[in-house]
Scaffold this active site. Structure first.
Site, mmCIF file in Angstrom:
data_model
loop_
_atom_site.group_PDB
_atom_site.id
_atom_site.type_symbol
_atom_site.label_atom_id
_atom_site.label_comp_id
_atom_site.label_asym_id
_atom_site.label_seq_id
_atom_site.Cartn_x
_atom_site.Cartn_y
_atom_site.Cartn_z
ATOM 1 N N HIS A 514 0.924 -1.172 -0.099
ATOM 2 C CA HIS A 514 0.011 0.044 -0.133
ATOM 3 C C HIS A 514 0.812 1.246 0.011
ATOM 4 O O HIS A 514 0.419 2.449 -0.276
ATOM 5 C CB HIS A 514 -1.050 0.156 1.201
ATOM 6 C CG HIS A 514 -2.148 0.469 0.925
ATOM 7 N ND1 HIS A 514 -2.497 1.756 0.088
ATOM 8 C CD2 HIS A 514 -3.367 0.183 1.384
ATOM 9 C CE1 HIS A 514 -3.725 1.985 0.114
ATOM 10 N NE2 HIS A 514 -4.283 1.011 0.811
ATOM 11 N N ASP A 518 -2.115 2.082 -4.593
ATOM 12 C CA ASP A 518 -3.194 2.515 -4.178
ATOM 13 C C ASP A 518 -4.364 1.203 -4.465
ATOM 14 O O ASP A 518 -4.248 0.745 -5.510
ATOM 15 C CB ASP A 518 -3.790 3.656 -4.529
ATOM 16 C CG ASP A 518 -3.006 4.872 -3.924
ATOM 17 O OD1 ASP A 518 -2.359 4.515 -2.790
ATOM 18 O OD2 ASP A 518 -3.019 5.739 -4.441
#
Length: 541
Positions: A514, A518
């Site tokens: 992450h 995204d």
């Protein structure tokens, strides 16, 4: 020789007991195992068995009366024996066989014994090494929690004793002063060895320890077996019913039934496993039992046979395998990846019908062999060129975007997992990918890969579909930002053009870092990948 029976301690908190019922009277013959009386404790009403044989010569506590523990309950001896001296208190230490006070657990045992042919001084108690487990033959004093001269109250922990099974706390069931310690910390001794002496402060105990013998003659012996409750043991002999089954009944229930002329076969037990207890006999009504006796066959046919009890048996076996250098590196890198990169997973289902048709056509070409995994690798390479953020690496000061595509292919080997790398995968054809993967995987399993062939990946593919795994999540192979997990192709009902038809599908799961990728970016990559796999002809454009 007359034996004094005292009020037993039938629970760990019992200080006094009430005689609810005497089942024997003065002059009755007593056999070992006979129920003498019912005694009410602070917890329950319990049957009290005799551990001696002879004639009941005296009852010291009448039915309904209450007395402290160790009060004179009864005297058993030879018929006609003179016990006037005992009753008059002229004998300071009357002869007494071991009076066993039983409860359900066998975790604490304290034995008070004389150590010499002469009587012990008044109030002096000899404590011996207890039997704290059924297989214990000796014990080791781990720690003394009291020292000579300390006051000891009932319930105080005297010492911690190591048995063959565990280290247990050993409580005192007497009050007084600890006058002598017979087994020092760290020393082992057989059960019934002299452990300690408790008595009034200042009492002269000279000669007691020196003359003490394990198993020797002891004029006065009182053994207290203290545990959680005092449920009586199962009877050793049980009556049989007309169908040959054994009847479970307490000795007291059998005695009352015999006195009242009640057949135990007609009584329904309310105790554990249908055991007949005293209340069942007292509440028995012949009229109520008649309907039950009228249809015994129906009851028996409805009753399920008792399950056979499984007795665990076997050998505990373990084997220790030394970690190889490869296993150590795998463990280190995967742990670093999982705990440094914030993982999340995206899953998508793709239709494989067109891919299956295309693969069959391609493999009809001479000297050409392409697997579904090769098709997935090719689709990944093309999708990565369109979604460069997936093909990236995280650094503390910047994100590196790789414009070249090097796909690592996870291969299981005997010692663990290796990831050979297909350099510039986006420039390779399906057949070139297939040939390279087979070559690298074969050399990986024979440990002939060069270090340079396992370096430089920008994305990784892991496939467990050949093992029948339909869906799984992988740990990112850092410094990559993502890894694709490929499941098995499954034939199942699918909806196509509003109709339910048989189709073939495959699950793909993308694990993303992450910090660099995204959720929307990862989802877009999977959508592109799905289009390529579901329409293989587009990979040729």
């Amino acid at each position: 020789m007359a034996t004094i029976i005292t009020m037993p301690r039938l629970s760990d908190t019992m200080t006094e007991g009430t005689v609810a019922t005497w089942l024997k009277k003065v002059g009755d013959k007593i056999s070992e195992g006979d129920i003498l009386a019912e005694i009410e404790t602070d917890k329950a009403t319990m049957e009290f068995e005799s551990f001696n044989e002879g004639t009941l010569l005296h009852i010291g506590i009448q039915a309904g009366e209450t007395a402290p523990v160790d009060s004179l309950l009864a005297i058993i001896g030879n018929e006609g024996e003179d016990i006037s001296a005992i009753l008059a208190g002229k004998s300071e230490t009357p002869k007494e066989d071991t009076t066993k006070k039983e409860t359900t657990s066998e975790t604490k045992t304290e034995v008070k014994e004389t150590a010499a042919p002469a009587a012990l001084p008044k109030g002096v108690i000899v404590v011996t090494m207890p039997r704290l487990s059924d297989t214990m033959t000796e014990g080791t004093v781990a720690t003394w929690l009291k020292k000579v001269g300390d006051k000891v109250a009932e319930g105080d922990i005297l010492a911690e004793i190591e048995t063959d099974k565990a280290t247990m706390e050993f409580e005192s069931f007497n009050e007084g002063t600890l006058l002598y310690i017979g087994i020092e910390e760290g020393n082992a001794a057989p059960i019934d060895s002299l452990l300690a002496i408790i008595g009034p402060a200042g009492t002269d105990i000279s000669g007691i320890a020196e003359n003490f013998t394990v198993g020797g003659a002891k004029p006065v012996t009182t053994e207290e077996v203290a545990t959680a409750s005092a449920a009586p043991a199962e009877p050793t002999a049980q009556e049989a019913s007309t169908d040959g089954k054994r009847i479970l009944a307490s000795p007291l229930a059998k005695k009352i039934a015999s006195d009242k002329g009640i057949q135990l076969t007609q009584v329904k037990g309310s105790g554990e496993n249908g055991r007949i207890v005293k209340s069942d006999i007292e509440n028995y009504s012949p009229a109520a039992a008649a309907p039950q006796a009228a249809a015994p066959a129906k009851t028996e046919t409805a009753a399920a046979p008792a399950p056979k009890v499984f007795v665990p048996a076997g050998e505990v076996f373990t084997e220790e395998i030394k970690n190889s250098q490869m296993r150590k590196i795998i463990a280190k890198r995967l742990a670093e990846s999982l705990f440094t990169a914030p993982h999340y997973n995206l899953t998508i289902e793709v239709t494989m019908d067109e891919a299956m048709k295309s693969r069959a056509i391609i493999n009809n070409v001479p000297d050409t062999k392409v697997s579904f995994n090769d098709m997935v690798i090719k689709a990944c390479a093309m999708a990565l060129k369109k979604h460069l953020k997936i093909n990236s690496q995280w650094k503390e000061d910047a994100i590196t975007i790789n414009h070249h595509v090097n796909i690592g292919v996870a291969v299981a080997v005997e010692d663990g997992l290796v990831v050979p790398v297909l350099k510039f995968t986006d420039a390779m054809s399906l057949s070139q990918i297939g040939g390279s993967v087979r070559d690298l995987a074969g050399r990986a399993k024979s440990k002939k890969l060069l270090p340079s062939e396992m370096e430089g990946s920008t994305f990784t593919v892991s496939n467990l579909g050949m093992f029948g795994i339909t869906e799984f999540n992988s740990i990112i192979n850092q410094p990559n930002s993502a890894i694709l997990s490929v499941g098995a192709i499954v034939e199942k009902p699918v909806v196509k053009n509003g109709q339910i038809v048989v189709g073939n599908t495959m699950m793909l799961s993308l694990a993303c870092d992450h910090r660099t990728i995204d959720g929307a970016t990862g989802a877009q990559f999977l959508q592109t990948l799905k289009q390529y796999i579901e329409n293989p002809v587009t990979m040729l454009a």
